[in-house]
Design an enzyme around this catalytic site. Sequence first.
Site, PDB file in Angstrom:
ATOM      1  N   ASP A  76      -5.753   1.765  11.680  1.00  0.00           N
ATOM      2  CA  ASP A  76      -6.947   1.893  10.855  1.00  0.00           C
ATOM      3  C   ASP A  76      -6.485   1.901   9.400  1.00  0.00           C
ATOM      4  OD1 ASP A  76      -9.512   2.000  10.039  1.00  0.00           O
ATOM      5  OD2 ASP A  76     -10.101   3.692  11.278  1.00  0.00           O
TER       6      ASP A  76
HETATM    7  C1  BGC Z   1     -12.742   2.343   9.568  1.00  0.00           C
HETATM    8  C2  BGC Z   1     -12.603   1.223  10.544  1.00  0.00           C
HETATM    9  C3  BGC Z   1     -12.831  -0.089   9.842  1.00  0.00           C
HETATM   10  C4  BGC Z   1     -11.826  -0.206   8.729  1.00  0.00           C
HETATM   11  C5  BGC Z   1     -11.913  -1.524   7.998  1.00  0.00           C
HETATM   12  C6  BGC Z   1     -11.901   2.139   8.322  1.00  0.00           C
HETATM   13  O1  BGC Z   1     -12.195   3.060   7.349  1.00  0.00           O
HETATM   14  O2  BGC Z   1     -12.409   3.566  10.187  1.00  0.00           O
HETATM   15  O3  BGC Z   1     -13.476   1.399  11.611  1.00  0.00           O
HETATM   16  O4  BGC Z   1     -12.762  -1.144  10.735  1.00  0.00           O
HETATM   17  O5  BGC Z   1     -12.048   0.834   7.804  1.00  0.00           O
HETATM   18  O6  BGC Z   1     -13.043  -1.627   7.252  1.00  0.00           O
END
Ligand code: BGC
Length: 762
Positions: free
Chosen positions: A295
Amino acid sequence: MNLKKSQLIFTLILIAFMSCHAQKPTPMNTKNTIEQKIDALLKRMTVEEKVGQMNQYNGFWDVTGPAPEGGSAEKKYAHLRKGWVGSMLTVRGAKAVRAVQKIAVEETRLGIPLIIGFDVIHGYKTLSPIPLAEAASWDLEAIKKSAQTAAAEASASGINWTFGPMVDISRDARWGRVMEGAGEDPFLGSKIAEARIKGFQGDDLSAVNTIAACAKHFAGYGFSEAGKEYNTVDIGTSTLHNIVLPPFKTAVDVGVRTLMNSFNEVNGIPATGNAYLQRDILKGAWHFDGFVVSDWASLNEMITWGYAKDKREAAKIAATAGSDMDMEGYVYIEALAQLVKDGVVSESLVDDAVRRILRVKFELGLFDDPYKYCDETREKETIGSSKNHEVVLDMAKKSIVLLKNDNKLLPLKKEGQEIALIGALANDKSSPLGSWRIAAEDDTAVSVLEGMQRYKGNTLTYAKGADITTEKATFVQEVVINTTDKNGFDEALAIAKQSDVVVMVLGEHGFQTGEGRSRTNLLLPGVQQELLEAVYKVNPNIVLVLNNGRPLAINWADEHIPAIVEAWQLGTETGNAVAQVLYGDYNPSGKLPMTFPRNVGQIPIYYNYKNTGRPTNKDNNVFWSHYTDVEKTPLYPFGYGLSYTTFEYSNLKLNGNSFKMGEDVKVSVTLKNTGDLTGKEVVQLYIRDLFASVTRPVKELKGFELVELKAGETKTIHFTLNKETLGFYDNDGTYIVEPGDFKVFVGGSSITTLEADFNLID
Ligand code: BGC
């Protein structure tokens, strides 16, 4: 005929013959060729280029997380040119994607194309309902179609990989991201995960209108302690294996190509550095052959968690634990090549990660045509097409849940009525888009006011009553609930007084749920509750339409308001869907995918709880499992939802009462539409394993079917229970089916009406 000519003819015949008889690529030989191509490519790559494939950068504008240290557009471009970037996220639009792809393909030594990721969560520009709302439809075909449409739009805009579906199970409505999942149940969650993945990926990943899916967040994120975002997750093995992991397992079984790990730690080990989850379970026991993306900067966060002391250690831990790609963390790119050179991380681990990433790129067909998703004409034709609007409207109607309808206040009469429409959300074209709408234009939802205005037979008057917030809310900023202003109440009360029916659209601002939006208070925000009570005093004939991204605590409304419609955040076509349901052009059939509490103190509250040793008030004293200040039952249970017609269940039958291990248990039940309208019902089947080596929940969903019946019509519904549904994971994570006594329950919610018993013997 001269020789040259005859040779040419012979060659042409040969080519024609060969192309007719050429072996059609079977999945197996495509697979082999892909692996051979990867072998060849890996041989040519330097360690830096390999690590580059494991490096993902955010684009140059929107951020979906805190800006990491050390990142700049210059650096990103420089790394792109060196072939040190394997993927980018949030770069979107056929033209913009072509520009970055061109650098990767034409300016780097090996010309490896980028895989382009984006959060296509519930649509791209034409938005479907938020995922929790879609889950309320229990309509797997509609959900699949919604994901298909999202994939069609996103892929036309340069994107070939979505960071969805989120398959995190959660029992905590305080957690803002419950809006992004399928609710509290692993069985329903698994079915919906499958529908979404099949919708995104289709049957052919290399088709131009399908994209790779990503099951996230692996694992446990939905169990953040106290519902507080990014918090510690401390769960037992039984919850991990039986509740959290099943939707991920299904995702892998149906061929999801990527997984994303998560920000949280699980029992002290950050998910990003968790070898048990990623190596032992995912890539070991489940044989997952796609790749895992971290993530947003979650590699770095292992340092903040106190698990790795610096980037070098974070890189070592993450690579060893099976995190294949570093999202916007600058950890692998700064430290991993050196770790390999120092012999600390084996190059074979890096090769394995790169192989997985390249495999998905090959499957997408990016090596054949890196610009296949960059066709501006297709982009123009696909995005916002009327077909896409039809799909999201259909999904929106199916997602609505009728929570209460005393005296058949709904559906509204179409003529001769004075209708007052009240509430800030009634004329809001932004909130219905939810918080994950980064590609959609602001204010593009059809508001409830606009939807209702299409029905011309009544007199419709609108008054806002009160704002929820007076500041412009955004994806990255906190929504400030600063409204104490009740100056608009008088106007609202005046129109309510002179109306036959009042429709009030209340709930959460669109940016009050989603990532970073945990709440400790689940009442209507701002002065909305006061507005509701004030209007009720002058005209109690109220239809309350809720717009929200999580279960709310609406006890007062349930006690006083005759009709309540759960309309979530329904995306682009919100107003049309709500109006069609209010006016009875669509008979609602949604069922709650998450329990609604009576108050926030009951959370976590869920239907598949354990019995405890003292479940009931046997001796009329305090010594039983309950609260002293509120009933222990929820306000609305999981699986609950009404229709404008009524259904009756009868005749629950099993094909025996004793079954040998491995034998199918056949269950049938009769459903009758006892009302006077055609309607749909979600017939739900639950079981209880009465005595087991690990205690089992009082009920577990094991089957459901969405059935449409005409007024007066009767149908027999059939289910089969077998070893896949009768077992559970023990505390070592082994799936077992134990002999013993079971109960079967069938009904229209988790509070079922019919039950039967059977026995499973060795
Ligand atoms: C989120 C993810 C997301 C990623 C990219 C993160 O803050 O937890 O679910 O896909 O950002 O945007």
